[in-house]
Enzyme design. Structure first.
Site: not given
Ligand code: EPU
Length: 339
Positions: A164, A238, A334
């Site tokens: 990012r 995010s 972000e």
């Molecule tokens: N999790 C929780 N609680 C929640 C949601 C997730 O504990 O409510 C934990 C779980 O362990 C899960 C992990 O967080 O496995 C990762 O969650 P998720 O796969 O939904 O991804 P994220 O890390 O929250 C990132 C990007 C998103 C992108 C997703 C999917 C960032 C800041 N965000 O989110 O990007 O869609 O991965 O690849 O890196 C954005 O940048 O606006 C965005 C939506």
């Protein structure tokens, strides 16, 4: 190109916040932006270039010129047996670029389906999702220097992409208008279904050899099941980046929270999902006033309809504070906060 006064920016940000731009214009060509820089720029105290407005939180009005980027178009500029290079003008909606590629069975950005915003904003923060990042297919971009109105080409290396991150958020912050982005796509299947539920969705449909369109459809259904549609519930995806922390701190947290999800990085640090940290602090699904953390994804802060940008920002800071107090981890936004 006309410059209007006192225009609401509500249609131009996915939080749906009713900030006002003292001055407002739309640019539709390279000469429009060059004219603005050469003949108008100096007269405004502030300048804000808006693409899709999907990563923007207005806490105040724009006391200057807001510029809506409507420079659109996609062109094939080169191809061989294995690759195709497309040049996309910066105001083109990112998902339209994805659809253009998956419809032609070109591979590389199908995992990035449905990310809101324009392609011009994509290199700013090296957009990423489901195991793919823009930098993996990025060839180069053309930017216009806001100080001189001259064009400059930035190669992949020159953009200094990180998680990012890019040079446009660091050393060159505020110095360039991104005019076009050139991507290099694979013509032969090159798929990545390893992340999250993509493979599960593909298997459920009994697809043995997924096409770019199959992956794109899977990503769209996963995103739609977790992330709120900004047209229905204002949000900017995010809100914070996933923090990178020292391994010793992660192990310390794991001691008291054995279910801590973490990913080891090449630099020896550990990435922890911000969503998990936020959920542990009790914010998931919590609505306070007109804002709160989404019930299906704790990292997404939403506008329930009448929130002000300041209310959302104050809420985000409360979340930030509690994660810091509980885990000793600073969450970095972000989203770009317009204070
Ligand atoms: N999790 C929780 N609680 C929640 C949601 C997730 O504990 O409510 C934990 C779980 O362990 C899960 C992990 O967080 O496995 C990762 O969650 P998720 O796969 O939904 O991804 P994220 O890390 O929250 C990132 C990007 C998103 C992108 C997703 C999917 C960032 C800041 N965000 O989110 O990007 O869609 O991965 O690849 O890196 C954005 O940048 O606006 C965005 C939506």
């Amino acid at each position: 190109m006309s410059i209007l006064e006192y225009v609401s920016l509500q249609p131009y940000n996915t939080f749906g916040l009713d900030a006002t731009a003292h001055y407002f214009c739309r640019v539709q060509s390279k000469s429009d932006i060059q004219y603005l820089i050469e003949d108008e720029w100096q007269y405004y105290r502030q300048h804000l270039i808006i693409g899709g407005g999907s990563n923007l939180l207005f806490c105040s009005n724009v006391d200057g010129l807001a510029i809506i980027n409507e420079i659109v178009g996609i062109e094939i500029i080169k191809e061989d047996d294995d690759y195709v290079w497309i040049q996309c003008l910066s105001g083109t909606t990112w998902h339209d670029v994805v659809l253009y590629c998956v419809d032609r069975d070109w591979y590389g950005i199908e995992n990035l389906s449905l990310i809101p915003g324009t392609i011009g904003a994509a290199p700013m923060q090296n957009i990423g999702a489901y195991g793919a990042e823009l930098k993996d297919v990025f060839e180069e971009l053309e930017a216009i220097d806001l100080r001189t109105a001259k064009s400059k080409i930035f190669s992949n290396a020159a953009c200094e992409f990180g998680y990012r991150e890019s040079i446009f958020k660091k050393a060159e912050k505020g110095n360039y208008f991104i005019y076009s982005v050139t991507l290099k796509l694979h013509k032969k299947p090159k798929i990545n279904t390893a992340y999250g539920d993509i493979q599960k969705v593909i298997s459920e449909k009994n697809i043995l050899h997924p096409t770019a369109k199959d992956i794109s459809d899977a990503v769209i259904s996963i995103r739609e099941s977790k992330l709120p549609n900004p047209k229905v519930l204002g949000n900017a995806g995010s809100f914070f980046k996933n923090p990178e922390v020292e391994k010793t701190l992660a192990l310390q947290i794991q001691h008291s929270h054995p279910n801590l999800p973490m990913y080891e990085l090449e630099n020896g640090k550990v990435k922890i999902p911000a969503a998990w940290l936020i959920e542990q602090c009790g914010w998931k699904g919590k609505k306070i006033g007109n804002t709160g953390n989404h019930a299906k994804q704790a990292l997404v802060i939403v506008n329930y309809g009448n929130a002000s940008g300041t209310e959302i920002w104050q809420h985000a800071q409360q979340v930030q504070l509690s994660v810091n107090e509980t885990f000793g981890i600073h969450l970095e936004p972000e989203v770009n906060v317009w204070l």
